[in-house]
Structures are given as C-alpha cells and as structure tokens.
Write a protein that holds these residues in place. Structure first.
Motif, PDB file in Angstrom:
ATOM      1  N   ARG A   1      15.364  47.345  34.048  1.00  0.00           N
ATOM      2  CA  ARG A   1      15.706  48.778  34.072  1.00  0.00           C
ATOM      3  C   ARG A   1      14.779  49.489  35.047  1.00  0.00           C
ATOM      4  O   ARG A   1      13.569  49.278  35.051  1.00  0.00           O
ATOM      5  CB  ARG A   1      15.579  49.394  32.685  1.00  0.00           C
ATOM      6  N   TYR A   2      15.378  50.366  35.869  1.00  0.00           N
ATOM      7  CA  TYR A   2      14.603  51.007  36.929  1.00  0.00           C
ATOM      8  C   TYR A   2      15.201  52.359  37.298  1.00  0.00           C
ATOM      9  O   TYR A   2      16.362  52.666  36.986  1.00  0.00           O
ATOM     10  CB  TYR A   2      14.568  50.107  38.164  1.00  0.00           C
ATOM     11  N   LYS A   3      14.393  53.155  37.978  1.00  0.00           N
ATOM     12  CA  LYS A   3      14.856  54.416  38.555  1.00  0.00           C
ATOM     13  C   LYS A   3      15.199  54.170  40.024  1.00  0.00           C
ATOM     14  O   LYS A   3      14.361  53.646  40.770  1.00  0.00           O
ATOM     15  CB  LYS A   3      13.761  55.481  38.445  1.00  0.00           C
ATOM     16  N   PRO A   4      16.417  54.492  40.455  1.00  0.00           N
ATOM     17  CA  PRO A   4      16.790  54.232  41.851  1.00  0.00           C
ATOM     18  C   PRO A   4      15.965  55.062  42.819  1.00  0.00           C
ATOM     19  O   PRO A   4      15.537  56.183  42.507  1.00  0.00           O
ATOM     20  CB  PRO A   4      18.279  54.612  41.897  1.00  0.00           C
TER      21      PRO A   4
ATOM     22  N   LEU B   1      21.787  58.800  44.385  1.00  0.00           N
ATOM     23  CA  LEU B   1      22.145  57.923  43.284  1.00  0.00           C
ATOM     24  C   LEU B   1      21.395  58.300  42.015  1.00  0.00           C
ATOM     25  O   LEU B   1      21.934  58.216  40.904  1.00  0.00           O
ATOM     26  CB  LEU B   1      21.842  56.464  43.659  1.00  0.00           C
ATOM     27  N   ALA B   2      20.143  58.721  42.168  1.00  0.00           N
ATOM     28  CA  ALA B   2      19.336  59.091  41.005  1.00  0.00           C
ATOM     29  C   ALA B   2      19.925  60.292  40.274  1.00  0.00           C
ATOM     30  O   ALA B   2      19.795  60.407  39.047  1.00  0.00           O
ATOM     31  CB  ALA B   2      17.909  59.382  41.444  1.00  0.00           C
ATOM     32  N   ARG B   3      20.587  61.180  41.017  1.00  0.00           N
ATOM     33  CA  ARG B   3      21.176  62.359  40.370  1.00  0.00           C
ATOM     34  C   ARG B   3      22.345  61.963  39.480  1.00  0.00           C
ATOM     35  O   ARG B   3      22.510  62.501  38.390  1.00  0.00           O
ATOM     36  CB  ARG B   3      21.644  63.347  41.437  1.00  0.00           C
ATOM     37  N   PHE B   4      23.161  61.000  39.917  1.00  0.00           N
ATOM     38  CA  PHE B   4      24.316  60.583  39.139  1.00  0.00           C
ATOM     39  C   PHE B   4      23.958  59.518  38.092  1.00  0.00           C
ATOM     40  O   PHE B   4      24.600  59.436  37.045  1.00  0.00           O
ATOM     41  CB  PHE B   4      25.413  60.036  40.067  1.00  0.00           C
TER      42      PHE B   4
END
Length: 480
Positions: free
Chosen positions: A125-128, A133-136
């Motif tokens: 699991r990660y933050k893009p 992409l991070a907003r969606f």
C-alpha cells in the motif's frame, strides 16, 4: 428439480469463484496493479536468501533507514506491506517465516536452498507520486507475486529448441573436454559397450540413465562448479524423484541404421527425451515462465573465479542459453491482458559482501562482460536492463589491516567452516576477463561466510548491500 439443482450448486459456486479470480487478475493487469517477479539463477546463486531479504525489506520498509535508494521509502510514500494469500493455490508457498527463523537462530544458519517451485504474494500500500492520481486515488495497492524455483530447472528451457540428436551431439562435444572428459569416464565406458541399434532392456536403460545422472551430480560438486548440466531435473528432480520419466540419457554417437520396430535402445531413449520435453519442460514453461513480467538473474561470479576458466566459460554459456528462452518486450495495456512479456531485467552479482567495497564496480563490470551477448539481445527487444553487485544479507564488514607497513583493505566475518571472526584480504576482481592461461591455481580465493548474529531481525534490521537499488529498478516505476 430442486435436488438436481442443489447437486450442481457447489460446482456452480466453484466456477463462479474461478471466474471472479480470473476477472480480478485481468483487472489488476489492465490497471497495472500487479507484477509477477521471477527470481532466477543457477545453483548456489542465493535465490532463497535474496527472496527472504526482498520480502523482509518490503515488510519492514516503512520509515526504514536502510533503503535510501528505494524512492517510495525515501519519500515517505510507503504505507505498509503484508503477505497475502497467493493466487496459485496448487503451488507451495515460499516459507519466508522458516527462512527468518534460520537467520535469527543462535547460532544463525542459512535457509534451506530451493528444492521446488514456490510462491509468495505481497500487497504493498502506497501513496502515488502523481498529484493528479493522488487526488482520485490517495491510497493504492500493488500486488507483487514472487516466484522461486530451482536454478537447475532453468537449464531445461533450451532443450525445447533441441532435437534428441542435437542434444546428444552437444553433450558429446562437452564431454570431449576437461573436466567433463574425466568425470564422464564411467558413463562413456558403459555406453561404448551398448549396441544402441538392438532392442533395449529395462536394466540397460536404467543403468545408462543412472550413470549419466551420477556424472551430472559429480560435475555439480563445489570443486568442479560446472553449471551447464542438462536435463536440470536430473540433479534437482523435485516431485519427479524416482519417476521413469527421468530414465534416459544422450548418445555419444547417433546410429545410421536402427531396427524398423523402433524398440531399439536409440529410439526408446529418443521417445523418453521427447516425452520429458513435452510433459515436464513445456508444461512448466507454459504454466510459469510465459507469465513473468519482470525478472532478476542472480549469478555467483566469485564461484567461477575460485574454480577456474572452465567454470567461468560454462557459467557464461549456461546463462546466455537460458536467457534466450524468455519472452522479452515492452509491456503495454494489451500485452498485460494477454499475460505480457518481461519488460525489465536485472542482472545481479551476488555475495558482494565477500569483496571489499572498492571492488564492487569491477564485480558489476565483470558480470556485464559475461552477459554481453544476452544483454544485447534483450536490449534489442526494448527491454530495460541493469547490472548490480549486491548482498541480500551482509555477512562481513570492511576493515583496514596493516601489512608490511601499508594499510590493506580487508573484510571481516565468520568463515563458513569456522566459528571465529577473521579479517582477510579477499583479492581483487580483474577489470577485464583474464585470458585462459591467467586462471592459475591460487590466483583467486574468495571465501564463504556464515550469516552474522542478528538479534533484531524480527524488528526489521537485516543488513544488505544495494538491495534498495534492486527494489527501485524492479518495482520503483509501479509507484508513480
């Protein structure tokens, strides 16, 4: 009517479950959310320890100070990694827990080497990194399937392109040179007394295959260190141990006249060879090799230095032959849906902790020189490649010793056959491949070491050399 429907219900549920799993895998591939990583390499290259270290670094990667070149960790975007139920339930699980038990024991010991295929799935699991992409999707998950299998099985892949006659001629040519000439003497002497144009008996067939297997096992011993040993299942049979499918061998000379019935020694051996290719090699290739997305090839280059020029040439030939058998090419949306092709290939020289840090560039360059042909072929197909010298588990530390008034770069660790820490000068890696006459006895003497005492393994401390570089190359682009 109700009874008839109730009998079909379990089967319907089973089919629906399979359909759901297949759809899930297709969706993951279409969204680029899964990777099948093949860890390949030849005997004693350190595959089991590499996978153990790779899994360990990912599971304990959050806030790790030991992975500076793994960008997802360095940028604090890694949220966690957990082992998941593997997708292929018919494949044994890679026992990461047992490997860690071995390394954390007192005294520590190396995990058991690969004896069959195994698999482990990780969910990362990660933050893009991409702000759009991070907003969606502020949190994403990448599924990584790591597949481990005996390096010996790799050597079967080139057989798919060889007829029985071609394989026999190739083996006979190898046995004309030392050390195979000497090591194959018992098998060759027996075969010289067999009339291969006459009907075969079970006793003769069994004896011939057993002597050939004994010859291969002798070649594999540490003092000889030969690598190109085919068929691979003869030295690492796995679940085929004792199976009649392994009772065949090549011929030193192909006969020109044989019986029309086809029951002579030659035709029986030929049929068994073709059966082995179809039911073992091709089946394994179809079910596993053709589905890989990314690949790392491990090589114990230091073994070749210790054993001699023949071992080096044998290892180079074997690796280059094996790499021709993989599907290489760019992975795009459609190729991912159709099981794809390998789009990244990492060559790794293992046991980088067995040389001093200033020798790592030479170790990497030497592996590059070994694999020039294979590397050029895969790069032509548009595959991204890289070479790295690494240590999955660092067993030594760099120290300086005084020798005749000069400071000498050394490494310190516990030798495999001892229990006391020693400091040794391991020698230098040549910048270029030495000429055959330069591989003299005693020029190279790289030692084996035991794993260090690691009291904090379960808390995330597993020392390594350049595992973060390997992780970044193999997986880094998937976290964008």
């Amino acid at each position: 009517m109700t009874d008839w429907f109730s009998k079909l219900t379990p089967d319907i549920h089973h089919r629906l479950d399979n359909l759901q799993q297949s759809f899930g895998e297709i969706l993951d591939r279409s969204m680029d959310r899964s990777v099948r990583l093949a860890v390949t390499g030849l005997s004693r290259s350190g595959k089991t320890v590499f996978i153990t270290s790779l899994v360990h670094q990912l599971i304990h990667g959050v806030n790790s100070q030991h992975l500076p070149f793994f960008k997802i960790v360095d940028s604090d975007r890694l949220l966690g990694t957990k082992a998941q139920p593997q997708p292929d339930l018919h494949i044994p699980s890679f026992r990461y827990d047992l490997a860690v038990d071995k390394l954390s024991a007192n005294p520590p010991d190396w995990p058991q080497p690969t004896s069959g295929i195994s698999e482990i799935r990780l969910a990362i699991r990660y933050k893009p990194a991409n702000p759009v992409l991070a907003r969606f999707s502020p949190v994403n998950t990448l599924y990584v399937d790591i597949i481990d299998y005996p390096g010996e099985w790799l050597l079967d892949l080139p057989l798919l392109d060889l007829s029985y006659e071609q394989w026999s001629e190739q083996t006979a040519a190898l046995c004309d040179k030392e050390p195979r000439l000497r090591l194959s003497n018992t098998w060759r002497t027996f075969m010289d007394g067999v009339d291969v144009t006459q009907p075969a008996t079970d006793e003769t067939l069994r004896k011939a295959s057993q002597l050939f297997t004994d010859f291969l096992m002798e070649c594999k011993k540490k003092e000889h260190g030969l690598t190109l040993l085919q068929p691979g299942r003869f030295t690492m049979p796995g679940d085929l141990k004792g199976a009649p499918l392994l009772e065949f061998c090549p011929l030193l000379r192909i006969p020109s006249n044989t019986t029309k019935s086809g029951n002579d020694f030659y035709h029986v051996m030929k049929r068994r060879y073709e059966s082995y290719k179809e039911h073992v090699v091709r089946k394994f290739y179809r079910e596993h090799f053709s589905r890989f997305d990314r690949q790392i090839v491990l090589a114990d280059v230091l073994k070749a230095f210790n054993t001699g020029h023949e071992t080096f040439q044998d290892m180079r030939t074997a690796i280059n032959l094996v790499l021709k058998s993989f599907q290489y090419g760019k992975n795009n949306f459609f190729s991912r849906l159709l099981n794809g092709k390998i789009d990244k290939l990492l060559f790794a020289a293992t046991k980088a902790d067995h040389v001093t840090p200033n020798q790592l560039p030479n170790l990497e360059r030497f592996l590059q020189l070994m694999l020039t042909e294979a590397n050029n072929n895969v790069m032509f197909e548009g595959v991204e490649t890289e070479t790295v010298a690494l240590a999955s588990l660092q067993c030594t530390k760099a120290v300086t010793q005084q020798y005749q008034g000069q400071a000498l770069s050394c490494i310190q660790g516990i030798q495999k056959e001892g229990d006391k820490s020693v400091a040794v000068f391991p020698g230098e890696i040549p910048a270029d491949i030495p000429l055959p006459e330069d591989w003299v006895d005693g020029r190279f003497r790289f030692l084996d070491f035991r794993p260090p005492h690691l009291p904090n393994v379960r808390n995330g401390v597993l020392p390594h050399i350049r595992m973060d570089r390997a992780l970044e190359f193999l997986l880094g682009d998937k976290f964008s």
